[in-house]
Design an enzyme around this catalytic site. Structure first.
Site, PDB file in Angstrom:
ATOM      1  N   THR A  38       0.810  -1.228   0.000  1.00  0.00           N
ATOM      2  CA  THR A  38       0.000   0.000   0.000  1.00  0.00           C
ATOM      3  C   THR A  38       0.837   1.269   0.000  1.00  0.00           C
ATOM      4  O   THR A  38       0.289   2.370  -0.062  1.00  0.00           O
ATOM      5  CB  THR A  38      -0.921   0.021   1.234  1.00  0.00           C
ATOM      6  OG1 THR A  38      -0.107  -0.068   2.412  1.00  0.00           O
ATOM      7  CG2 THR A  38      -1.905  -1.127   1.195  1.00  0.00           C
ATOM      8  N   ASP A  46       4.599  -4.186  11.481  1.00  0.00           N
ATOM      9  CA  ASP A  46       3.776  -3.673  10.385  1.00  0.00           C
ATOM     10  C   ASP A  46       4.320  -2.318   9.914  1.00  0.00           C
ATOM     11  O   ASP A  46       4.603  -1.449  10.719  1.00  0.00           O
ATOM     12  CB  ASP A  46       2.329  -3.517  10.864  1.00  0.00           C
ATOM     13  CG  ASP A  46       1.332  -3.592   9.727  1.00  0.00           C
ATOM     14  OD1 ASP A  46       1.546  -2.881   8.732  1.00  0.00           O
ATOM     15  OD2 ASP A  46       0.353  -4.351   9.843  1.00  0.00           O
ATOM     16  N   LYS A  95      -4.315  11.649  10.758  1.00  0.00           N
ATOM     17  CA  LYS A  95      -3.903  13.040  10.559  1.00  0.00           C
ATOM     18  C   LYS A  95      -4.975  13.813   9.791  1.00  0.00           C
ATOM     19  O   LYS A  95      -5.247  14.979  10.093  1.00  0.00           O
ATOM     20  CB  LYS A  95      -2.577  13.088   9.811  1.00  0.00           C
ATOM     21  CG  LYS A  95      -2.101  14.507   9.484  1.00  0.00           C
ATOM     22  CD  LYS A  95      -0.740  14.510   8.819  1.00  0.00           C
ATOM     23  CE  LYS A  95      -0.296  15.947   8.517  1.00  0.00           C
ATOM     24  NZ  LYS A  95       1.076  16.011   7.975  1.00  0.00           N
ATOM     25  N   HIS A 138      -2.906  -1.995  54.253  1.00  0.00           N
ATOM     26  CA  HIS A 138      -2.073  -0.901  53.763  1.00  0.00           C
ATOM     27  C   HIS A 138      -0.714  -1.403  53.280  1.00  0.00           C
ATOM     28  O   HIS A 138       0.327  -0.814  53.579  1.00  0.00           O
ATOM     29  CB  HIS A 138      -1.917   0.165  54.839  1.00  0.00           C
ATOM     30  CG  HIS A 138      -3.223   0.623  55.405  1.00  0.00           C
ATOM     31  ND1 HIS A 138      -4.223   1.174  54.633  1.00  0.00           N
ATOM     32  CD2 HIS A 138      -3.717   0.578  56.672  1.00  0.00           C
ATOM     33  CE1 HIS A 138      -5.261   1.471  55.393  1.00  0.00           C
ATOM     34  NE2 HIS A 138      -4.984   1.110  56.630  1.00  0.00           N
ATOM     35  N   ARG A 169      20.219  -6.403  50.918  1.00  0.00           N
ATOM     36  CA  ARG A 169      19.300  -5.489  51.602  1.00  0.00           C
ATOM     37  C   ARG A 169      17.969  -5.455  50.876  1.00  0.00           C
ATOM     38  O   ARG A 169      17.926  -5.451  49.644  1.00  0.00           O
ATOM     39  CB  ARG A 169      19.926  -4.097  51.639  1.00  0.00           C
ATOM     40  CG  ARG A 169      19.187  -3.098  52.488  1.00  0.00           C
ATOM     41  CD  ARG A 169      19.874  -1.749  52.374  1.00  0.00           C
ATOM     42  NE  ARG A 169      19.647  -1.130  51.070  1.00  0.00           N
ATOM     43  CZ  ARG A 169      20.241  -0.003  50.659  1.00  0.00           C
ATOM     44  NH1 ARG A 169      21.126   0.587  51.434  1.00  0.00           N
ATOM     45  NH2 ARG A 169      19.973   0.485  49.482  1.00  0.00           N
TER      46      ARG A 169
END
Length: 508
Positions: A69, A127, A139, A270, A504
């Site tokens: 295309t 693609d 656009k 929490h 740690r």
């Protein structure tokens, strides 16, 4: 708002599911259709006439279909401005037809990556023509309608049916916004694939399928969730999941994932564990976890990696909880648990797969690797004269797993397979320890049977001294302080054992 009739359409899609009603509507409204390859054949099977793109461009599909295309007659037909005299003169001069509708569905790049395909197969699913068609049509949304994914086939069908084969400017702008979302997401996925090796200093995250939450952390804050929640969980019952639920669910699942090969149960409030245990059954693990803090468990988020049977459900049902997460439920257990109208019941279908963490910070974002390190026996270094017993070692490794998922400064007191108490999020490690001791005593735990885990090193010997006074005899910590020897020497003088992990686990 005025409706613009669609007179011509270009259709080139990978997925053709649910495209049939759109083809019928275009056919019934006399729309000229251009198409390529497999899409052309599909449209013709629906009884509609199709003009092959090759006939329009007078150029064949080349390079194994890589170029079909990409031609001025296609992009000129899409990008020409209908109210621009120069544009109109040029498309007339070069015999370029106007294209009013573009329907594209891109090659499945992300799916191909996820399938574990070889690199060349992945590259071929990038693609080129499709993404270019999307950007061009979006656009020029003033004149062109763009449908950029199969997810919008249904919406296009509704618009065409309601407006007799036409669209409004409002429709076209909405479709264009979605199209740019598709193209940006697609490019982000490609960049992320390449950047696994290149490690360029750039941050790209793109998530689709956002859900609007009732609110954020507080009612005056808006909240949204972006991610594939339904791939990870199935909600069987309960109210709508909130922002805070999601945060706690993440924390609960992360903690329970530490206990692979064991039946574990965690209760969180929490994002911190107020209860955690392992046992031979879900019921026993729940009861041990609940013992750690029978007060904070109220309204908590519960998570297990074992099947919830009726025996476990009967105990859990006595507690008001916000969320219960499990990989499976017995039918009788599920029926009982559904008796509480708002209780959220989730089936966890898969584990956490992310390897990165990020959050907003200082008008930007900070990104890091997920802490995927679980302290194991092979990591441990004995730093004291007294060695730990087998039972103490097991308890220390259990405590270290809970400590890893506790807000810093963090102290965890535990026995083998059971959390006693945590000291959470304190500015002083001594305060964190005192908080944990006070809580453990309030629930009648015998601290002479406890071990202690710290998420960071001890810069002074004050914590081990406090622990000794409470009868605690074994400690696990990362080590790394210039004054490690102070704590080690105190332990040696008081017949205590200390293991160092060398790792740690701060959690801020």
């Amino acid at each position: 708002m005025s409706v613009k009739k669609i007179k011509s359409a270009l259709i080139s899609v990978f997925y053709k599911d649910n495209l049939e009603p759109i083809i019928k509507l275009l056919k019934d409204n006399g729309v000229t259709i251009y198409s390529t390859g497999g899409t052309q054949k599909f449209i013709e099977e629906q009884g509609a006439e199709v003009i092959p793109v090759e006939d329009l461009t007078s150029y064949p599909s080349i390079l194994g279909g890589r170029v079909k295309t990409l031609h001025p007659k296609i992009f000129g037909g899409i990008l020409n401005r209908r109210d621009n005299e120069t544009d109109q003169a040029q498309i007339s001069e070069f015999d370029i037809p106007e294209i009013d509708l573009v329907i594209v569905d891109l090659y499945p790049f992300e799916e191909t990556v996820a399938s574990g395909a070889e690199a060349q197969a992945i590259i071929e699913k990038i693609d080129i023509g499709g993404i270019s068609l999307i950007r061009a049509a979006a656009k020029n949304f003033k004149d062109v309608t763009i449908v950029a994914s199969r997810e919008q086939y249904g919406e296009l069908e509704q618009v065409l049916a309601a407006k007799e084969g036409g669209t409004t400017l409002e429709d076209r702008r909405r479709f264009a916004a979605h199209a740019f979302g598709v193209s940006s997401h697609y490019d982000s996925a490609i960049f992320s694939y390449f950047n696994q090796e290149e490690a360029l200093p750039a941050f790209r995250v793109s998530e689709n399928g956002g859900r609007t939450l009732r609110y954020g952390e507080n009612p005056h804050q808006k909240g949204e969730f972006f991610g594939k929640f339904d791939e990870m969980f199935e909600q069987l019952h309960g109210k709508e999941i909130s922002y805070n639920n999601l945060v706690d669910i993440d924390a609960a699942v992360s903690l329970v994932e530490e206990f692979k090969g064991e039946t574990a149960f965690a209760i969180l409030k929490h994002t911190n564990a107020c209860g955690c245990a392992t046992a031979s059954s879900v019921k026993e693990a729940y009861l041990k976890a609940f013992e750690a803090d029978t007060i904070s468990a109220f309204g908590g988020v519960l998570c297990t990696n074992g099947k919830v049977d009726l025996a476990a459900a009967e105990e859990i049902n006595k507690l008001f909880c916000e969320v219960l997460i499990a990989p499976e439920y017995d039918a009788e257990a599920l029926e009982l648990l559904k008796s509480k109208k708002n209780r959220i019941l989730l089936v966890q279908k898969q584990g956490l797969s992310t390897t990165k963490m990020f959050k907003s910070c200082l008008n930007g974002a900070i990104v890091q690797d997920r802490d995927l390190k679980t302290d194991a026996e092979a990591d441990l270094t004995l730093s004291t004269k007294r060695d730990v017993t087998a039972e103490e070692k097991s308890a220390l490794l259990f405590a270290s797993k809970v400590c890893k998922h506790t807000k810093s400064n963090a102290i965890v007191l535990a026995a083998e397979g059971q959390l006693f108490a945590t000291g959470v999020g304190q500015t002083s490690r001594v305060d964190a320890l005192r908080q944990a001791i006070e809580k453990a005593k309030s629930f009648n735990f015998d601290l002479s049977k406890a071990v202690l885990a710290s998420d960071a090193f001890f810069p002074f010997n004050d914590c081990v001294e406090i622990a000794h006074k409470e009868g605690i005899k074994a400690v696990i910590q990362p080590g790394g302080s210039v004054r490690d020897k102070d704590s080690v020497e105190f332990c040696d003088e008081h017949d205590m054992a200390m293991l160092m992990t060398g790792v740690r686990h701060f959690k801020h």
